[in-house]
Design an enzyme around this catalytic site. Structure first.
Site, PDB file in Angstrom:
ATOM      1  N   PRO A   1      85.973 -27.803  45.078  1.00 57.59           N
ATOM      2  CA  PRO A   1      85.272 -28.261  43.738  1.00 57.59           C
ATOM      3  C   PRO A   1      85.604 -29.843  43.770  1.00 57.59           C
ATOM      4  CG  PRO A   1      86.122 -26.108  43.138  1.00 57.59           C
ATOM      5  CD  PRO A   1      86.639 -26.668  44.609  1.00 57.59           C
ATOM      6  N   GLU A   2      84.637 -30.651  43.368  1.00 56.21           N
ATOM      7  CA  GLU A   2      84.788 -32.219  43.031  1.00 56.21           C
ATOM      8  C   GLU A   2      84.858 -32.095  41.612  1.00 56.21           C
ATOM      9  OE1 GLU A   2      85.526 -34.754  45.228  1.00 56.21           O
ATOM     10  OE2 GLU A   2      85.403 -33.663  47.099  1.00 56.21           O
TER      11      GLU A   2
ATOM     12  N   HIS B   1      86.937 -10.985  44.306  1.00 61.11           N
ATOM     13  CA  HIS B   1      88.160 -11.663  44.158  1.00 61.11           C
ATOM     14  C   HIS B   1      88.732 -12.114  42.859  1.00 61.11           C
ATOM     15  CE1 HIS B   1      88.015 -11.871  48.528  1.00 61.11           C
ATOM     16  NE2 HIS B   1      86.828 -12.112  48.487  1.00 61.11           N
TER      17      HIS B   1
ATOM     18  N   ARG C   1      90.956 -17.619  47.867  1.00 63.49           N
ATOM     19  CA  ARG C   1      92.172 -18.282  48.742  1.00 63.49           C
ATOM     20  C   ARG C   1      93.264 -18.371  47.795  1.00 63.49           C
ATOM     21  NH1 ARG C   1      89.908 -22.797  52.491  1.00 63.49           N
ATOM     22  NH2 ARG C   1      91.892 -22.586  53.385  1.00 63.49           N
TER      23      ARG C   1
ATOM     24  N   ARG D   1      98.699 -53.664  44.648  1.00 60.93           N
ATOM     25  CA  ARG D   1      99.149 -52.717  45.799  1.00 60.93           C
ATOM     26  C   ARG D   1      98.623 -53.297  47.066  1.00 60.93           C
ATOM     27  NH1 ARG D   1      99.798 -47.658  43.081  1.00 60.93           N
ATOM     28  NH2 ARG D   1      99.809 -46.674  45.100  1.00 60.93           N
TER      29      ARG D   1
END
Ligand SMILES: [Zn+2]
Length: 296
Positions: free
Chosen positions: A2-3, A95, A117, A159
């Site tokens: 998922p984003e 699950h 998972r 940076r």
């Protein structure tokens, strides 16, 4: 995986369906998803019993539900996690790992944490209602109305790391992810290895704007399930099929110039870019060899 826009869909669904609900039962069906809770599975369940859910909030890809005693239920979906609001008599998913039985404003419903998972998980954050300390180090995301654009631009330009690495640095900006980073860089015409200190303020601001646009578009297109009782996230947003210009398009012509999109290895994943629109930066006088995953 998922984003952020999909996690935001889940947050909005939770806000709609579980606000004001009281947790009257907790079943931990597998210990792994609550492994980050120092109380253990029984303590986790006891800490939630009788509590009322006051809100549904998000920082990056973390979700939390502030509770009426000042604690919070903190969650992350990991690679395959789902939070589902189900009728109480619904058959358990294959699950299903944690089941919260709800009453009050969500009488007759359960909140299910389903995760094949089990990289994701749930924990109770003591005193975490406002912002769990476990995630206080994570920067705001570009869809957050309180995101500090000027601060981000200034920090990037201090940076020397490649700008893609900076986009993925959760201490600098959260929730961008590999796919959105590649898309934002393509739109901005910037190669991901360009050092932050080699970019103008205008370029960084432009890149941030593209990241925000890409993520907003994905959020809009992922919103079809908003009104369903079934609050779902499966990482298969239709956005990915229809609107990607760079990510996953190896050897396909660039939508802007026709040059084949190139794929290179990047931090155990891949980067996709147009070698013409996003030219590889010239080497520095002191080359940076095998940059580490940690901030500079
Ligand atoms: Zn191109």
């Amino acid at each position: 995986m998922p984003e952020l826009p999909e996690v935001e869909v889940v947050r909005a669904g939770l806000a709609r369906h579980v606000l004001g609900a009281t947790i009257v039962g907790v079943d931990v069906l597998h210990p792994r998803p609550v492994r980050r809770d120092p109380r253990g599975p029984e303590g986790f369940a006891a800490a939630l019993a009788g509590r009322r859910i006051e809100d549904a909030r998000r920082r990056g890809k973390y979700l939390w539900l502030p509770l009426d005693n000042g604690d919070a239920l903190l969650g992350h979906l990991g690679m395959s996690g789902q939070l589902l609001v189900q009728p109480r008599d619904a058959a358990p998913e294959r699950h299903l790992r944690v089941r919260l039985v709800l009453a009050g404003a969500a009488e007759g419903r359960n909140l299910h944490f389903v995760d094949q998972r089990m990289f994701g998980g749930l924990s109770v954050s003591a005193g975490g209602a406002e912002l769990p300390t476990e995630i206080a180090h994570i920067a705001r995301d570009p869809l957050d109305p309180d995101f500090d654009d000027d601060g981000f631009v200034a920090r990037v330009r201090r940076r020397s790391s490649g700008v893609k690495r900076l986009l993925l640095d959760q201490g600098l900006i959260s929730g961008v992810g590999n796919i959105y980073a590649d898309e934002a860089l393509w739109r901005a015409g910037l190669h991901g290895e360009r050092g932050g200190d080699r970019l103008s303020a205008r370029q960084v601001r432009d890149l941030l704007g593209h990241a925000r646009t890409v993520m907003s578009e994905a959020l809009g297109q992922g919103g079809t399930s908003f009104d369903a009782l079934y609050v779902n996230v499966n990482g298969e947003s239709g956005y990915f099929d229809r609107s990607l210009h760079a990510y996953g398009r190896q050897d396909q012509p660039c939508d802007r110039c026709g040059t084949p999109i190139r794929r290179v290895a990047f931090m155990n994943r891949s980067s996709y870019f147009c070698p013409r629109c996003q030219p590889v930066p010239r080497a520095r006088r002191t080359p940076t060899i095998a940059p580490s995953a940690s901030p500079d």
